[in-house]
Design a protein around this motif. Structure first.
Motif, PDB file in Angstrom:
ATOM      1  N   ALA A 205       4.742  15.988  12.130  1.00 21.38           N
ATOM      2  CA  ALA A 205       5.595  15.460  11.068  1.00 21.38           C
ATOM      3  C   ALA A 205       4.749  14.784  10.001  1.00 21.38           C
ATOM      4  N   THR A 206       5.325  14.710   8.791  1.00 24.33           N
ATOM      5  CA  THR A 206       4.759  13.905   7.705  1.00 24.33           C
ATOM      6  C   THR A 206       5.602  12.642   7.612  1.00 24.33           C
ATOM      7  N   LEU A 207       4.993  11.493   7.838  1.00 24.07           N
ATOM      8  CA  LEU A 207       5.721  10.232   7.943  1.00 24.07           C
ATOM      9  C   LEU A 207       5.364   9.312   6.775  1.00 24.07           C
ATOM     10  N   ALA A 208       6.365   8.643   6.256  1.00 25.92           N
ATOM     11  CA  ALA A 208       6.153   7.701   5.150  1.00 25.92           C
ATOM     12  C   ALA A 208       5.576   6.392   5.688  1.00 25.92           C
ATOM     13  N   LEU A 209       4.607   5.864   4.964  1.00 31.72           N
ATOM     14  CA  LEU A 209       4.024   4.573   5.330  1.00 31.72           C
ATOM     15  C   LEU A 209       4.837   3.456   4.685  1.00 31.72           C
ATOM     16  N   PRO A 210       5.144   2.396   5.431  1.00 33.23           N
ATOM     17  CA  PRO A 210       5.812   1.244   4.812  1.00 33.23           C
ATOM     18  C   PRO A 210       4.940   0.671   3.695  1.00 33.23           C
ATOM     19  N   SER A 211       5.573   0.086   2.691  1.00 33.31           N
ATOM     20  CA  SER A 211       4.834  -0.416   1.523  1.00 33.31           C
ATOM     21  C   SER A 211       3.794  -1.453   1.916  1.00 33.31           C
ATOM     22  N   ARG A 212       4.064  -2.233   2.979  1.00 34.05           N
ATOM     23  CA  ARG A 212       3.103  -3.280   3.367  1.00 34.05           C
ATOM     24  C   ARG A 212       1.820  -2.703   3.952  1.00 34.05           C
ATOM     25  N   LEU A 213       1.848  -1.404   4.351  1.00 27.47           N
ATOM     26  CA  LEU A 213       0.640  -0.775   4.896  1.00 27.47           C
ATOM     27  C   LEU A 213      -0.123   0.015   3.844  1.00 27.47           C
ATOM     28  N   ARG A 214       0.386   0.109   2.644  1.00 29.46           N
ATOM     29  CA  ARG A 214      -0.276   0.885   1.594  1.00 29.46           C
ATOM     30  C   ARG A 214      -1.214  -0.032   0.798  1.00 29.46           C
ATOM     31  N   PRO A 215      -2.465   0.365   0.617  1.00 31.70           N
ATOM     32  CA  PRO A 215      -3.395  -0.489  -0.151  1.00 31.70           C
ATOM     33  C   PRO A 215      -3.088  -0.425  -1.640  1.00 31.70           C
ATOM     34  N   THR A 216      -3.375  -1.511  -2.325  1.00 31.39           N
ATOM     35  CA  THR A 216      -3.156  -1.549  -3.776  1.00 31.39           C
ATOM     36  C   THR A 216      -4.460  -1.530  -4.557  1.00 31.39           C
ATOM     37  N   THR A 217      -5.560  -1.959  -3.939  1.00 28.77           N
ATOM     38  CA  THR A 217      -6.853  -1.970  -4.653  1.00 28.77           C
ATOM     39  C   THR A 217      -7.867  -1.104  -3.917  1.00 28.77           C
ATOM     40  N   GLY A 218      -8.462  -1.612  -2.822  1.00 32.74           N
ATOM     41  CA  GLY A 218      -9.461  -0.835  -2.095  1.00 32.74           C
ATOM     42  C   GLY A 218      -8.849  -0.019  -0.969  1.00 32.74           C
TER      43      GLY A 218
ATOM     44  N   VAL B  25      -7.106   6.389  10.465  1.00 29.07           N
ATOM     45  CA  VAL B  25      -7.087   7.094   9.185  1.00 29.07           C
ATOM     46  C   VAL B  25      -7.423   6.103   8.086  1.00 29.07           C
ATOM     47  N   THR B  26      -7.977   6.625   6.998  1.00 31.97           N
ATOM     48  CA  THR B  26      -8.280   5.801   5.829  1.00 31.97           C
ATOM     49  C   THR B  26      -7.277   6.127   4.741  1.00 31.97           C
ATOM     50  N   VAL B  27      -6.624   5.096   4.243  1.00 33.41           N
ATOM     51  CA  VAL B  27      -5.614   5.249   3.200  1.00 33.41           C
ATOM     52  C   VAL B  27      -6.194   4.730   1.900  1.00 33.41           C
ATOM     53  N   SER B  28      -6.183   5.564   0.858  1.00 31.22           N
ATOM     54  CA  SER B  28      -6.731   5.175  -0.448  1.00 31.22           C
ATOM     55  C   SER B  28      -5.618   4.653  -1.340  1.00 31.22           C
ATOM     56  N   PRO B  29      -5.955   3.727  -2.268  1.00 31.40           N
ATOM     57  CA  PRO B  29      -4.948   3.227  -3.204  1.00 31.40           C
ATOM     58  C   PRO B  29      -4.618   4.303  -4.233  1.00 31.40           C
ATOM     59  N   PRO B  30      -3.489   4.185  -4.914  1.00 34.39           N
ATOM     60  CA  PRO B  30      -3.146   5.160  -5.950  1.00 34.39           C
ATOM     61  C   PRO B  30      -4.137   5.081  -7.099  1.00 34.39           C
ATOM     62  N   PRO B  31      -4.431   6.202  -7.797  1.00 38.65           N
ATOM     63  CA  PRO B  31      -5.388   6.170  -8.923  1.00 38.65           C
ATOM     64  C   PRO B  31      -4.869   5.290 -10.048  1.00 38.65           C
ATOM     65  N   ALA B  32      -5.829   4.598 -10.714  1.00 38.16           N
ATOM     66  CA  ALA B  32      -5.451   3.730 -11.831  1.00 38.16           C
ATOM     67  C   ALA B  32      -4.916   4.565 -12.985  1.00 38.16           C
TER      68      ALA B  32
END
Length: 647
Positions: free
Chosen positions: A445-458, A484-491
């Motif tokens: 499955a492809t699962l959505a990450l909760p917002s608190r687990l998503r990085p905003t900078t690094g 797994v390594t989660v990257s922040p969204p591109p600026a």
């Protein structure tokens, strides 16, 4: 009364665009509804008038697309109000349309077949006349059934509106009476009336002994009818036999799965299609005396692990009788694991494999025979089975994006994958989902990450875990872990630099020059071609009828595979029309039933039956306005394939 196609017939003050949004006051909406009531009622009345005059195509058309358009407008208007009565009225108008269209189809079909019947009688073809007379008997019953639906729906419309459909109902009744009177004449001039008797040697039916049904089949004047097929029905059980030279028959019967509430048995004489006799039936009262089943186990497994085969054998008796067809079910713990029935000597064999349940330990294995509220009451026998625990392993892989994680898991025993089990997936301890393993033990499955687990900078590393708890099963628990390594969204970019602007401008200029050059070359070639004579086009190949019909049949099969039964029927019918009317322009212009009538006399009996099946289903799919079942579509496609092959 003006015709229903004249929109001004009922209320010329109502604008014809009929947009409910333009009617703001309740009184205006009521006026619009009243106009639509009158208009739809006029169409229903006109259809019944056309039927009474034998104008069936007109009767269909008047409750066809134009009626549906007005009905859609009525639904829109009803949706703009807060009361429910007009919603119910819209439903009644829809039911009335369906009922009238079915009635038109059944009466027109009766008339067409009656014309074929008359031609067969005039030609002295008594065998064909009898077959058609039996078809007329069925069609007359359809007419009566659809008449009832028409009258009921018209009465409902009248109760919910100011529309008076009394005269329309009377015309429908008269049209039906004419069909029934015609059919009475057909029966009288074609068939001989018959009678059949039914007697039972003992009115009580019980599985502990055989009962005997007897009777005699005769004509109305008492002449025995030999070799007649009689069908005995007791509850859901059916027995068939033929009469002897004296018209007598006898059937033995012992109830097994018969409902204890059964209070009668019925015999029916079923004449062949070309027979000169009418059918007949008779009933007799019965009582059911139930008796309990006794189960004796012969062999059972002593122990098993997950996936291991389980084989149970034994015998069922009812007092001293051993009967075939007694239902047997095997339960292990709280679940049914196998079902079977007894053979002629009352023996049974049930085979299954041990699933994930029950839990490891000692489990009760029970074999039950018979069924509550039937002639054979339930009986059972039990034993115990040792269920051993089986080791499992869980594999896990994961890949992450900015906001989701792709997870792949597989739950296995040493012998293979485990299906139907829950696997809980977490990220840094937060539950993402519970997945269920499929046939080979995988769950992806492809699962959505909760917002608190998503990085905003690094970038951020997350621990992904999968766990199988094995609760209540005979399997061991298992778990797996990965990271797994989660990257922040591109600026995001807020503007365009001067260099980027010059590059963009240069790209636009180059594209413009290339376009101008291409246009000039195109114009030059076009002017040069003006002096070149046009080549004589090769004639397009005339599609061979069988090939085109075959392609249409292939499309119909694809539609059936795509779960589109109505499209299947319509395409299959088109294939048959192409196969037969390619070179006959007059045949090509005929309606579907005119095509059937014209062609049926040139076909053999089986092909004629196939064409009738296809035509009837095509009419249902195209004009009835109700879904076509997959079974009907399959039958229509099979009929079309036979006709195209023989064309």
């Amino acid at each position: 009364m003006s015709g229903p196609d004249n929109d001004s017939a009922n209320n010329s003050s109502v604008p014809h665009h009929l947009d409910p949004a333009t009617y703001e006051e309740p009184g205006e909406i009521r006026t619009l509804e009243s106009w639509l009531d009158s208009h739809l009622g006029a169409r229903l009345a006109a259809s019944t008038r056309n039927v009474s005059q034998g104008q069936y195509e007109a009767a269909r058309a008047v409750v066809g697309d134009a009626y549906s358009d007005r009905l859609d407008q009525y639904v829109d208007v009803a949706g703009a109000t807060d009361y429910e009565s007009d919603d119910r009225t819209a439903d009644e108008f829809a039911r009335a349309q369906d009922a009238q269209r079915e009635y038109v189809s059944s009466t027109s079909r009766y008339e067409r077949v009656h014309e074929q019947y008359q031609r067969a009688r005039d030609a002295g073809d008594e065998s064909r006349a009898r077959r058609l007379a039996r078809e007329l008997q069925r069609l007359a019953a359809n007419v009566t059934e659809h008449r009832t639906a028409v009258v009921e729906s018209y009465r409902a419309v009248g109760n919910g509106t100011a529309v008076d459909l009394t005269a329309a109902m009377q015309r429908t009744n008269r049209s039906t009476d004419e069909v029934l009177a015609t059919q009475s004449s057909v029966r009288g001039e074609t068939f001989t009336h018959t009678s059949v008797t039914l007697a039972l040697d003992n009115a009580t039916l019980t599985p502990t002994r055989e009962s005997r049904f007897t009777g005699v089949l005769r004509t109305a004047d008492g002449t025995p009818i030999p070799n007649g097929t009689v069908v005995l029905r007791v509850g859901a059980d059916t027995l068939t036999t033929t009469t002897d030279a004296d018209g007598s028959y006898a059937l033995t019967y012992r109830p097994v799965a018969l409902s204890a509430a059964t209070d009668s048995a019925r015999v029916r004489y079923r004449p062949a299609s070309a027979s000169p006799y009418l059918g007949a039936n008779a009933t007799t009262p019965v009582d059911v005396a139930a008796a309990p089943a006794t189960v004796t186990l012969a062999s059972t497994p002593r122990a098993a692990t997950y996936g291991e085969s389980l084989r149970v054998t034994g015998r069922v008796s009812v007092e001293d009788a051993r009967l075939a067809g007694v239902p047997v079910r095997v339960t292990l713990g709280d679940g049914v694991v196998a079902r079977t029935t007894t053979n002629a000597s009352g023996a049974f064999t049930a085979t299954t494999s041990l699933g994930a349940r029950p839990a490891a330990g000692t489990a009760t294995l029970t074999v039950a025979a018979g069924r509550a509220d039937t002639a054979i009451e339930p009986g059972n026998a039990s034993t115990t089975l040792t269920v051993r625990e089986t080791a499992t392993s869980l594999a896990l892989t994961a890949n992450a994006s900015t906001s989701t994680v792709d997870v792949a898991t597989r739950l296995r025993t040493p012998d293979g994958g485990v299906a139907g089990q829950p696997v809980v997936v977490r990220a840094n301890g937060t539950r993402l989902a519970t997945l269920t393993t499929d046939g080979d033990g995988t769950a992806n499955a492809t699962l959505a990450l909760p917002s608190r687990l998503r990085p905003t900078t690094g970038a951020r590393t997350l621990a992904i875990t999968a766990a199988y708890a094995a609760s209540g099963t005979n399997l061991e628990a298992a778990s797996a872990r990965t990271a797994v390594t989660v990257s922040p969204p591109p600026a995001s970019s807020s503007g365009v630099t001067l260099t980027q602007a010059w590059i963009l401008l240069g790209a636009v200029l180059v594209a413009s020059l290339l376009f101008a050059l291409a246009y000039a070359l195109w114009r030059r070639d076009l002017e040069a071609d003006d002096d070149v004579p046009e080549p004589t086009p090769e004639p397009e190949p005339d599609p061979a009828t069988p090939a085109l019909a075959d392609r249409l049949l292939a499309t119909a099969r694809d539609s059936l595979d795509d779960a589109e039964p109505a499209t299947t029927v319509e395409t299959a019918y088109a294939a048959v029309r192409r196969a037969f009317d390619e070179d006959d322009t007059t045949l090509r212009q005929r309606t579907h039933w005119e095509f059937y009538t014209t062609l049926s006399d040139t076909l053999g009996e089986d092909e004629r039956a196939a064409l009738e099946t296809l035509t009837s289903t095509y009419e249902h799919a195209t004009f009835a306005g109700r879904p076509v079942s997959r079974a009907d579509a399959e039958a229509a496609l099979a009929a079309a394939e036979r006709l195209v092959e023989d064309a």
